[in-house]
Design an enzyme around this catalytic site. Structure first.
Site, PDB file in Angstrom:
ATOM      1  CE1 TYR A  52      55.539  33.960  37.267  1.00 43.57           C
ATOM      2  CE2 TYR A  52      54.973  32.039  38.583  1.00 43.57           C
ATOM      3  CZ  TYR A  52      55.013  32.696  37.368  1.00 43.57           C
ATOM      4  OH  TYR A  52      54.522  32.075  36.231  1.00 43.57           O
ATOM      5  CB  SER A 214      46.435  33.626  32.707  1.00 44.98           C
ATOM      6  OG  SER A 214      47.524  34.206  33.379  1.00 44.98           O
ATOM      7  N   PRO A 215      43.903  31.004  33.588  1.00 46.56           N
ATOM      8  CG  PRO A 215      43.101  29.554  35.235  1.00 46.56           C
ATOM      9  CD  PRO A 215      44.333  30.300  34.819  1.00 46.56           C
ATOM     10  CG  LEU A 216      39.546  32.260  36.156  1.00 41.10           C
ATOM     11  CD1 LEU A 216      39.134  32.595  37.592  1.00 41.10           C
ATOM     12  CD2 LEU A 216      38.412  31.525  35.451  1.00 41.10           C
ATOM     13  N   GLY A 219      42.683  38.498  27.145  1.00 41.75           N
ATOM     14  CA  GLY A 219      43.859  39.196  26.630  1.00 41.75           C
ATOM     15  C   GLY A 219      45.110  38.705  27.344  1.00 41.75           C
ATOM     16  CB  VAL A 224      39.120  38.293  36.313  1.00 39.59           C
ATOM     17  CG1 VAL A 224      38.288  37.047  36.522  1.00 39.59           C
ATOM     18  CG2 VAL A 224      40.446  38.188  37.036  1.00 39.59           C
ATOM     19  CG  PHE A 225      36.658  35.578  31.370  1.00 40.80           C
ATOM     20  CD1 PHE A 225      37.900  35.018  31.100  1.00 40.80           C
ATOM     21  CD2 PHE A 225      35.631  34.732  31.792  1.00 40.80           C
ATOM     22  CE1 PHE A 225      38.121  33.650  31.245  1.00 40.80           C
ATOM     23  CE2 PHE A 225      35.833  33.370  31.938  1.00 40.80           C
ATOM     24  CZ  PHE A 225      37.093  32.830  31.677  1.00 40.80           C
TER      25      PHE A 225
HETATM   26  N1  LIG Z   1      54.225  30.258  31.918  1.00 40.17           N
HETATM   27  C1  LIG Z   1      53.859  31.509  31.873  1.00 40.17           C
HETATM   28  O1  LIG Z   1      54.317  32.302  31.037  1.00 40.17           O
HETATM   29  C2  LIG Z   1      52.847  32.004  32.885  1.00 40.17           C
HETATM   30  C3  LIG Z   1      52.343  33.319  32.780  1.00 40.17           C
HETATM   31  C4  LIG Z   1      51.407  33.721  33.719  1.00 40.17           C
HETATM   32  C5  LIG Z   1      50.971  32.869  34.718  1.00 40.17           C
HETATM   33  N2  LIG Z   1      51.508  31.619  34.812  1.00 40.17           N
HETATM   34  C6  LIG Z   1      51.056  30.678  35.875  1.00 40.17           C
HETATM   35  O2  LIG Z   1      49.640  30.636  35.880  1.00 40.17           O
HETATM   36  C7  LIG Z   1      49.161  30.885  37.196  1.00 40.17           C
HETATM   37  C8  LIG Z   1      47.808  31.515  37.139  1.00 40.17           C
HETATM   38  O3  LIG Z   1      47.873  32.790  36.476  1.00 40.17           O
HETATM   39  P1  LIG Z   1      46.891  33.953  36.885  1.00 40.17           P
HETATM   40  O4  LIG Z   1      47.110  34.317  38.292  1.00 40.17           O
HETATM   41  O5  LIG Z   1      46.970  35.021  35.858  1.00 40.17           O
HETATM   42  O6  LIG Z   1      45.497  33.141  36.764  1.00 40.17           O
HETATM   43  P2  LIG Z   1      43.971  33.505  36.895  1.00 40.17           P
HETATM   44  O7  LIG Z   1      43.379  32.472  37.781  1.00 40.17           O
HETATM   45  O8  LIG Z   1      43.420  33.639  35.522  1.00 40.17           O
HETATM   46  O9  LIG Z   1      43.879  34.936  37.557  1.00 40.17           O
HETATM   47  C9  LIG Z   1      44.042  35.108  38.940  1.00 40.17           C
HETATM   48  C10 LIG Z   1      43.588  36.502  39.284  1.00 40.17           C
HETATM   49  O10 LIG Z   1      42.197  36.573  39.037  1.00 40.17           O
HETATM   50  C11 LIG Z   1      41.515  36.951  40.220  1.00 40.17           C
HETATM   51  N3  LIG Z   1      40.273  36.164  40.301  1.00 40.17           N
HETATM   52  C12 LIG Z   1      40.162  34.832  40.339  1.00 40.17           C
HETATM   53  N4  LIG Z   1      38.857  34.478  40.381  1.00 40.17           N
HETATM   54  C13 LIG Z   1      38.159  35.613  40.370  1.00 40.17           C
HETATM   55  C14 LIG Z   1      36.779  35.889  40.384  1.00 40.17           C
HETATM   56  N5  LIG Z   1      35.849  34.929  40.458  1.00 40.17           N
HETATM   57  N6  LIG Z   1      36.392  37.166  40.338  1.00 40.17           N
HETATM   58  C15 LIG Z   1      37.303  38.136  40.295  1.00 40.17           C
HETATM   59  N7  LIG Z   1      38.642  37.949  40.300  1.00 40.17           N
HETATM   60  C16 LIG Z   1      39.054  36.678  40.327  1.00 40.17           C
HETATM   61  C17 LIG Z   1      42.427  36.580  41.352  1.00 40.17           C
HETATM   62  O11 LIG Z   1      42.136  37.405  42.465  1.00 40.17           O
HETATM   63  P3  LIG Z   1      42.007  36.753  43.943  1.00 40.17           P
HETATM   64  O12 LIG Z   1      43.380  36.324  44.295  1.00 40.17           O
HETATM   65  O13 LIG Z   1      41.488  37.896  44.753  1.00 40.17           O
HETATM   66  O14 LIG Z   1      41.026  35.633  43.822  1.00 40.17           O
HETATM   67  C18 LIG Z   1      43.791  36.849  40.750  1.00 40.17           C
HETATM   68  O15 LIG Z   1      44.130  38.210  40.853  1.00 40.17           O
HETATM   69  C19 LIG Z   1      50.251  31.752  37.822  1.00 40.17           C
HETATM   70  O16 LIG Z   1      50.224  31.722  39.239  1.00 40.17           O
HETATM   71  C20 LIG Z   1      51.491  31.097  37.277  1.00 40.17           C
HETATM   72  O17 LIG Z   1      51.766  29.933  38.035  1.00 40.17           O
HETATM   73  C21 LIG Z   1      52.418  31.170  33.899  1.00 40.17           C
END
Ligand SMILES: NC(=O)c1ccc[n+]([C@@H]2O[C@H](COP(=O)([O-])OP(=O)(O)OC[C@H]3O[C@@H](n4cnc5c(N)ncnc54)[C@H](OP(=O)(O)O)[C@@H]3O)[C@@H](O)[C@H]2O)c1
Length: 304
Positions: A52, A214-216, A219, A224-225
């Site tokens: 990361y 990546s809960p939000l 694809g 973000v949905f």
């Molecule tokens: N094992 C694997 O292969 C793998 C792969 C990917 C990720 N991960 C893990 O999963 C964690 C989470 O992944 P992710 O960051 O993709 O998760 P996510 O929570 O789905 O997406 C976060 C992104 O969405 C934005 N966001 C969140 N809430 C929002 C809202 N209400 N409106 C608009 N934008 C919003 C955030 O921006 P802001 O920061 O501005 O809120 C950030 O850029 C990672 O940190 C990592 O630890 C693991």
């Protein structure tokens, strides 16, 4: 904040954890605020990976955590290794040297959980077992897990590795529901029935905690949905349910994951303190059966 037991262990962690993948771009001040918000809100579990930000997410985290003055023993640190610039690598030398790099960057003596990031086709389970034994004996890693692995890949590892594999980190959220769709469409010709090898059922049977990454996102990291114009029905449904619980649509999307009886742990990716505090509220929300199905269908899924 609700606590869950991670897999077959005595580790008790908040059901909402903070994923630190996006931390590399933060200033120290911003990172301190993010960690302060998360810890004050009850988050005690932090997910990293050596890749990361090319390792910067771990160093930004470590500096901010030091400035906060919270005791290391009060939180759990997890990191992942195995993704390299050329592919995937679960060889013993790679695992051992990756952990040394992670510990240095996180400025800590031990990891609570080490996770193998993406399955390496060239993996030799005996090498992985030897790496785990050495890391455990040296006190560098206390427990282990996997990520993005199917049940047979896990079984292969378990045939040799003696430590319990506590977690399997898998993409899961309202717009990434393959693990559920498969279960709803057994023996159907529906295009929704993408095979995921019974991952949810396997995890429940084997008592492994699914960490929903990546809960939000919809694809594969497409965006973000929440509030996205392409998903009006889902957003309208999230808003209706959010109004009832006096919270945000994003918190409801997290509560939807937590409502599943597999007792998943959600990895939040936001680096925005306000959004983090709002989504933490999801831990205390118990959606009804009807609301859970309403949201699943509003996300575009059709039940048989
Ligand atoms: N094992 C694997 O292969 C793998 C792969 C990917 C990720 N991960 C893990 O999963 C964690 C989470 O992944 P992710 O960051 O993709 O998760 P996510 O929570 O789905 O997406 C976060 C992104 O969405 C934005 N966001 C969140 N809430 C929002 C809202 N209400 N409106 C608009 N934008 C919003 C955030 O921006 P802001 O920061 O501005 O809120 C950030 O850029 C990672 O940190 C990592 O630890 C693991």
């Amino acid at each position: 904040m609700k606590q869950i037991t991670l897999g077959k262990s005595t580790l008790t962690a908040s059901d909402i954890a903070l994923g630190c993948m996006r931390m590399s771009s933060l200033t120290n001040k911003e990172a301190v605020k993010v960690l302060e918000t998360a810890i004050t809100g009850g988050i005690n579990f932090f997910d990293h990976a050596d890749i990361y930000g090319g390792g910067t997410s771990e160093t930004v985290f470590a500096e901010a955590f030091k400035d906060l003055g919270v005791s290391r023993e009060n939180i759990m640190l997890q990191s992942k290794c195995g993704i390299t610039p050329t592919g995937f690598n679960f060889s013993k030398p790679h695992i051992i040297s990756s952990v040394d790099g992670i510990l240095k960057r996180l400025d800590t003596d031990y990891l609570d959980v080490l996770v193998l990031h993406r399955p390496d086709a060239l993996m030799d389970p005996t090498e992985i077992a030897a790496a785990f034994d050495e890391l455990e004996k040296q006190g560098k890693v206390r427990s282990f897990g996997v990520s993005n692995q199917n049940p047979l890949q896990i079984e292969l590892l378990k045939s040799v590795v003696k430590q319990p594999l506590l977690v399997n980190q898998l993409q899961f959220g309202l717009k990434h529901t393959g693990m559920l769709d498969e279960g709803f469409n057994v023996n159907n010709l529906s295009p929704q029935a993408q095979p995921t090898a019974g991952l949810i059922e396997y995890s429940r049977l084997e008592n492994m905690t699914i960490q929903a990454w990546s809960p939000l996102q919809y694809g594969y990291f497409e965006g973000v949905f929440i509030g996205h114009e392409d998903f009006p029905e889902l957003n309208a449904a999230l808003e209706v349910v959010a109004k009832k619980y006096e919270t945000t649509a994003a918190a409801i999307a997290i509560a939807w994951i937590l409502r599943h009886p597999a007792k998943m742990q959600v990895l939040l990716g936001s680096m925005n303190p306000t959004r983090i505090s709002e989504m933490i509220e999801a831990s205390d929300i118990q959606l009804t059966h009807e609301e859970w199905y309403l949201l699943y269908k509003a996300a575009g899924n059709v039940l048989p």
